[in-house]
Motif scaffolding. Sequence first.
Motif, mmCIF file in Angstrom:
data_model
loop_
_atom_site.group_PDB
_atom_site.id
_atom_site.type_symbol
_atom_site.label_atom_id
_atom_site.label_comp_id
_atom_site.label_asym_id
_atom_site.label_seq_id
_atom_site.Cartn_x
_atom_site.Cartn_y
_atom_site.Cartn_z
ATOM 1 N N GLU A 70 0.802 -1.228 0.000
ATOM 2 C CA GLU A 70 0.000 0.000 0.000
ATOM 3 C C GLU A 70 0.834 1.276 0.000
ATOM 4 O O GLU A 70 0.516 2.211 -0.723
ATOM 5 N N ASP A 88 -0.417 -5.340 3.179
ATOM 6 C CA ASP A 88 -0.952 -4.136 3.817
ATOM 7 C C ASP A 88 -0.226 -4.057 5.160
ATOM 8 O O ASP A 88 -0.477 -4.872 6.055
ATOM 9 N N ILE A 90 -0.298 -2.001 7.691
ATOM 10 C CA ILE A 90 -1.310 -1.903 8.750
ATOM 11 C C ILE A 90 -2.660 -1.794 8.061
ATOM 12 O O ILE A 90 -2.908 -0.846 7.319
ATOM 13 N N THR A 93 -5.724 1.285 9.898
ATOM 14 C CA THR A 93 -4.874 2.338 10.474
ATOM 15 C C THR A 93 -5.691 3.281 11.367
ATOM 16 O O THR A 93 -5.213 3.712 12.416
HETATM 17 CA CA CA Z 1 -3.127 0.095 5.241
#
Ligand code: CA
Length: 259
Positions: A70, A88, A90, A93
């Motif tokens: 990402e 990804d 996180i 988020t």
């Molecule tokens: Ca993310």
Amino acid sequence: MQKQQLQFIDKHITDWFQHLDGIIPNLIKNMVTETKENRFDLVTNVDKQIQNDFEAYLEKYFPTHQLLAEEKNNEGIEPYQGHLWIMDPIDGTANLVKQQEDYCIILAYFENGQPKLSYIYDYAHKIIYKAIEGKGAFMNNVKLESPEVLSLKDTIVSFGSEYVNEKLRKALYQSSFSVRYIGACGLDSVRVIKGQFGAHFNTNPKPWDIAAQFLFARELGLVMTQMDGQHLDFAKGGPFIISNKGCYEEILAIINDKH
Ligand code: CA
Ligand code: IPD
Ligand code: CA
């Protein structure tokens, strides 16, 4: 890919997750939050550092593997060729920033376009969900059984209410047992994987939001398609549903107003 090779990579990734435990607490303690496209679209030093760390890790141990993630420019990636990781760093988020809970790391490994290994790491609860092609799915190394068949009237459905109109929202409330939404695509999907939710759908996920779910769905007999029932391309993302077999047809009919 040979099973032994997958085991070798899995061992590496497990070590990498363990190594994260030594760096994430400090990153969270000194969290710096920025916005991207709008005030709800957040990124932190935690997201960036985890991704950078994994990128460096791949370069060191698996230099021929590509990374689609990402928080980077993904130009030039050939998703259907050779070794590919989708990450990804996180997912959820906003949950990390506002609640310090209900966020996860999503990692998926594909070889020539086929899902081989998948991970969803619920960091706050220290639970690693993983799927290995042909071996099944695991929660902290304990094998997960396929969830029981769930009918829509008895199960919970998960979706972001901001993405659906009032008519659909009402129809889903009326036809299901209830509605819940965690706000991290990976963890909402985990609830389906474990049979706690009947289905989760998202109207506009990116490849990194859904990459890991393909193998979990395959190994556990769940259904994962676009929201109109068409084939879902892991490299493109787009409207998706992951669902228990027992309620998939009915939810799709409601979403597409064909009930
Ligand atoms: Ca993310
Ligand atoms: C988001 C979360 C959220 C979903 C969004 C995603 P992020 O991921 O998974 O639940 O509704 O579509 O973009 O931005 O926290 O990685
Ligand atoms: Ca995400």
